[in-house]
Design a protein around this motif. Structure first.
Motif, PDB file in Angstrom:
ATOM      1  N   LYS A  52       0.835  -1.202   0.000  1.00 36.80           N
ATOM      2  CA  LYS A  52       0.000   0.000   0.000  1.00 36.80           C
ATOM      3  C   LYS A  52       0.869   1.251   0.000  1.00 36.80           C
ATOM      4  N   GLN A  54       0.394   3.944   1.636  1.00 38.54           N
ATOM      5  CA  GLN A  54       0.556   4.453   2.997  1.00 38.54           C
ATOM      6  C   GLN A  54       1.770   3.806   3.684  1.00 38.54           C
ATOM      7  N   ASP A 174      -3.515   8.808   6.928  1.00 35.47           N
ATOM      8  CA  ASP A 174      -4.487   9.844   6.557  1.00 35.47           C
ATOM      9  C   ASP A 174      -4.072  10.591   5.293  1.00 35.47           C
ATOM     10  N   LYS A 177      -4.513   8.390   2.191  1.00 34.79           N
ATOM     11  CA  LYS A 177      -5.915   8.174   1.817  1.00 34.79           C
ATOM     12  C   LYS A 177      -6.622   9.449   1.357  1.00 34.79           C
TER      13      LYS A 177
END
Length: 184
Positions: A52, A54, A174, A177
Motif C-alpha cells: 500500500k 501508505q 491519513d 488516503k
C-alpha cells in the motif's frame, strides 16, 4: 546507464521502472548521507513496491536516509524531555520543518490543498523523535520519546492523539488516503 540497462534487459523491467520512479519521487541526496543508508533506503523502497502507498510513504519518511538528508534527526521539541538539558548547555531546542514540508508539499497533498504553516509545524512536532539509528542496523525504525514534542498535534483539522511513536504512521495513513494525494 546501469538503470537503463536494468529497465530494458533486467529480469523484471516494469517492476524496475516503478522502483526507479519511486526512488526519484522520494529522493535523497546520496552526498548528504552515508552509502549504507541510501543503499538500504533504495532496497527499502523496493521492498514496499507491491504494498500500500501508505506503507511506502511511512517507510520512506522514518528511514534514516530521509531523516539524515532532511536533517530531521536535529529536530527537538521545545517542550521535550531533553529540552531543559539542552538549554542548560546553551542550546536552543528547535524543530526542523524540512521533512514536514516535503511530506505535505511534495510527497502527498501539494500546496493546492491549502495547508497552513501551523499544519507544517504540527507535522514537524509529530516527526520529532525520529532520527538516525545509533547502531549498525539501518533497517530498524528509530524513535526517541526524549526528543519528541509532547501533546496532541493538529494537522488539517485533525488532532493526532495516539501515543507519540504511533502518530507518524497515523498521519501517513491519513495523508495517503486523502483524495488530494491521489490527485497529485
Amino acid at each position: 546507464v546501469t538503470r537503463g540497462l536494468d529497465n530494458v534487459h533486467g529480469s523484471a523491467p516494469v517492476f524496475n521502472r516503478f522502483w526507479h520512479f519511486w526512488i526519484n519521487y522520494f529522493a535523497v541526496n546520496t552526498e548528504a548521507c552515508e552509502g549504507e543508508l541510501f543503499g538500504s533506503y533504495y532496497l527499502h523502497i523496493r521492498g514496499n513496491l507491491t504494498g500500500k502507498f501508505q506503507d511506502l510513504l511511512y517507510n520512506t519518511v522514518w528511514h534514516p536516509a530521509m531523516q539524515e538528508f532532511l536533517q530531521n534527526s536535529e529536530s527537538t521539541g521545545p517542550n521535550s524531555q531533553v529540552a531543559p538539558h539542552l538549554r542548560k548547555k546553551g542550546k536552543i531546542p528547535a524543530i526542523n520543518e524540512n521533512l514536514a514540508r516535503e511530506l505535505l508539499e511534495l510527497f502527498t497533498l501539494t500546496p493546492a490543498a491549502g495547508y497552513t504553516q501551523d499544519d507544517v509545524n504540527n507535522v514537524a512536532y509529530i516527526l520529532t523523535g525520529y532520527g538516525r539509528i545509533d547502531n549498525d542496523d539501518v533497517n530498524d525504525e528509530y524513535f526517541s520519546l526524549a526528543n519528541n514534542e509532547p501533546g496532541n498535534h493538529k494537522v488539517l483539522g485533525k488532532a493526532y492523539k495516539q501515543p507519540a511513536s504511533k502518530r507518524l504512521r497515523a498521519l501517513c495513513i491519513d495523508l495517503a488516503k486523502d483524495p488530494r494525494t491521489a490527485l497529485h
